[in-house]
Scaffold this motif. Structure first.
Motif, PDB file in Angstrom:
ATOM      1  N   ARG B 105       0.822  -1.214   0.000  1.00  0.00           N
ATOM      2  CA  ARG B 105       0.000   0.000   0.000  1.00  0.00           C
ATOM      3  C   ARG B 105       0.857   1.265   0.000  1.00  0.00           C
ATOM      4  O   ARG B 105       0.583   2.201  -0.744  1.00  0.00           O
ATOM      5  N   MET B 108       2.448   1.792  -3.406  1.00  0.00           N
ATOM      6  CA  MET B 108       1.464   2.276  -4.385  1.00  0.00           C
ATOM      7  C   MET B 108       1.171   3.749  -4.156  1.00  0.00           C
ATOM      8  O   MET B 108       1.101   4.538  -5.111  1.00  0.00           O
ATOM      9  N   GLU B 109       1.011   4.138  -2.890  1.00  0.00           N
ATOM     10  CA  GLU B 109       0.772   5.546  -2.571  1.00  0.00           C
ATOM     11  C   GLU B 109       1.914   6.424  -3.081  1.00  0.00           C
ATOM     12  O   GLU B 109       1.687   7.488  -3.640  1.00  0.00           O
ATOM     13  N   MET B 111       4.081   5.769  -5.542  1.00  0.00           N
ATOM     14  CA  MET B 111       4.087   5.846  -7.001  1.00  0.00           C
ATOM     15  C   MET B 111       2.998   6.785  -7.489  1.00  0.00           C
ATOM     16  O   MET B 111       3.218   7.618  -8.368  1.00  0.00           O
ATOM     17  N   ALA B 112       1.807   6.636  -6.899  1.00  0.00           N
ATOM     18  CA  ALA B 112       0.660   7.437  -7.334  1.00  0.00           C
ATOM     19  C   ALA B 112       0.932   8.920  -7.102  1.00  0.00           C
ATOM     20  O   ALA B 112       0.607   9.765  -7.944  1.00  0.00           O
ATOM     21  N   GLU B 113       1.536   9.224  -5.955  1.00  0.00           N
ATOM     22  CA  GLU B 113       1.830  10.609  -5.634  1.00  0.00           C
ATOM     23  C   GLU B 113       2.965  11.131  -6.528  1.00  0.00           C
ATOM     24  O   GLU B 113       2.934  12.273  -6.995  1.00  0.00           O
ATOM     25  N   VAL B 115       3.746  10.409  -9.573  1.00  0.00           N
ATOM     26  CA  VAL B 115       3.444  10.760 -10.959  1.00  0.00           C
ATOM     27  C   VAL B 115       2.914  12.184 -11.082  1.00  0.00           C
ATOM     28  O   VAL B 115       2.923  12.763 -12.165  1.00  0.00           O
ATOM     29  N   ARG B 116       2.456  12.780  -9.964  1.00  0.00           N
ATOM     30  CA  ARG B 116       1.908  14.143 -10.035  1.00  0.00           C
ATOM     31  C   ARG B 116       2.754  15.173  -9.320  1.00  0.00           C
ATOM     32  O   ARG B 116       2.390  16.339  -9.261  1.00  0.00           O
ATOM     33  N   PHE B 121       8.815  12.621  -7.441  1.00  0.00           N
ATOM     34  CA  PHE B 121       9.223  11.742  -8.547  1.00  0.00           C
ATOM     35  C   PHE B 121      10.744  11.622  -8.601  1.00  0.00           C
ATOM     36  O   PHE B 121      11.288  10.534  -8.796  1.00  0.00           O
ATOM     37  N   VAL B 124      11.822   9.278  -5.917  1.00  0.00           N
ATOM     38  CA  VAL B 124      11.465   7.894  -6.254  1.00  0.00           C
ATOM     39  C   VAL B 124      12.417   7.368  -7.337  1.00  0.00           C
ATOM     40  O   VAL B 124      12.871   6.227  -7.278  1.00  0.00           O
TER      41      VAL B 124
END
Lengths: 198, 198
Positions: B105, B108-109, B111-113, B115-116, B121, B124
């Motif tokens: 989880r 995923m959080e 990665m999701a964050e 990308v924006r 980024f 990461v």
């Protein structure tokens, strides 16, 4: 009441979904307004709502369309005589999608949104089930026809395929040192050893 | 001004990061308040800001800590005599992390964050570079010692490994029909054929 021409309606719906996909991939779902989608689709906001009641409905339609397209494509390929060649074609098509930055961005947006939205998560999970079913059909068909070795469990062959495709997706998204052209031979070699001729 | 005990400060900082990781994994970044993080860490909001100026700073620290932990672990394993065994251990540890729903989880959080959020980024991407460097070091070391075949390009061996790990991550996250226990033998078989004994 104006009568709808079903072909025109479907075409317009498709235009909206394409425009929305572009907007979502560029800006993210939450940063995209329905006004921006209308502008990209070249239509008035009032008109949009004849097609989709909300932005969420557009997102859900994008996932459902993708599930339907995958199911149709795998059904089409499953009717071919040479299912080993059909598997190769489906793999090439999947890799071509992953190589497309627009596809990667919209997929990431959908995953990111799905982890926080139970309704969308259910649709994404169904989409994954449709992906599995499509590959399983080709792999089982190829085994039944004796075009690939019958030894391996089809479910495990599907696992191997989807792990590779999802792994390539993540690498392309996050890893500046990953080069799909460098990796492609190894990928094919690994999958070919699983789908080896009977 | 109160003097800080550096050990105590580091311990408290670690507690905050653990509490925040738990909160973010459960609710998502945007749905988690700093008040909730303080409650989970058992401290007052005023005190939190001695450690982190903002929620974003906490998120960034989580990624940086993970990068540092990976670099330390791979450096430690790289000092072992049997680097083939060290590679196996690093793989087992990576799979154990993926099997942990909390780890999935929070990943995923992030990665999701990412990308924006260009700043996240970049962190990461550095984290991914640290992952690559850790695996590369072990693989090159094992080749140099003649413990695995020297034929394959180390960069390609790293690709194969990270594709597998990321693919398993996605499957566990999205695919209710994926079973890591079913897949594990095949995964090891595929990687062993790449790391085969010299």
């Amino acid at each position: 009441m104006r009568k709808l021409d079903p072909d025109k309606h479907a075409a317009r719906r498709g235009q909206i979904l394409n425009a929305a996909t572009q907007c979502f991939a560029e800006r993210g779902f939450h940063q995209t307004s329905t006004a921006q989608i209308c502008a990209a689709a070249g239509m008035s906001p009032g008109n949009l709502f004849h097609y989709f009641p909300s932005k969420d409905a557009i997102i859900e339609a994008i996932v459902l369309e993708d599930s339907a397209a995958m199911a149709a494509r795998s059904a089409e390929l499953a009717r071919e005589d040479d299912l080993r060649a059909a598997l190769r074609r489906m793999l090439d098509e999947a890799l071509a999608s992953l190589a497309d930055p627009l596809y990667r961005r919209i997929s990431m947006e959908l995953m990111a949104e799905a982890v926080r939205n139970a309704r969308l998560f259910a649709l994404v999970a169904e989409n994954e089930a449709a992906r599995r079913a499509g590959w399983r059909r080709l792999l089982q068909g190829a085994q039944a026809k004796g075009q690939i070795a019958a030894g391996a469990e089809p479910e495990l062959l599907v696992d191997a395929l989807l792990v590779q495709l999802d792994g390539v997706f993540s690498r392309l998204l996050l890893d500046g040192d990953f080069d799909l052209d460098r990796y492609r031979d190894l990928l094919e070699q690994q999958l070919n050893s699983l789908w080896r001729a009977a």
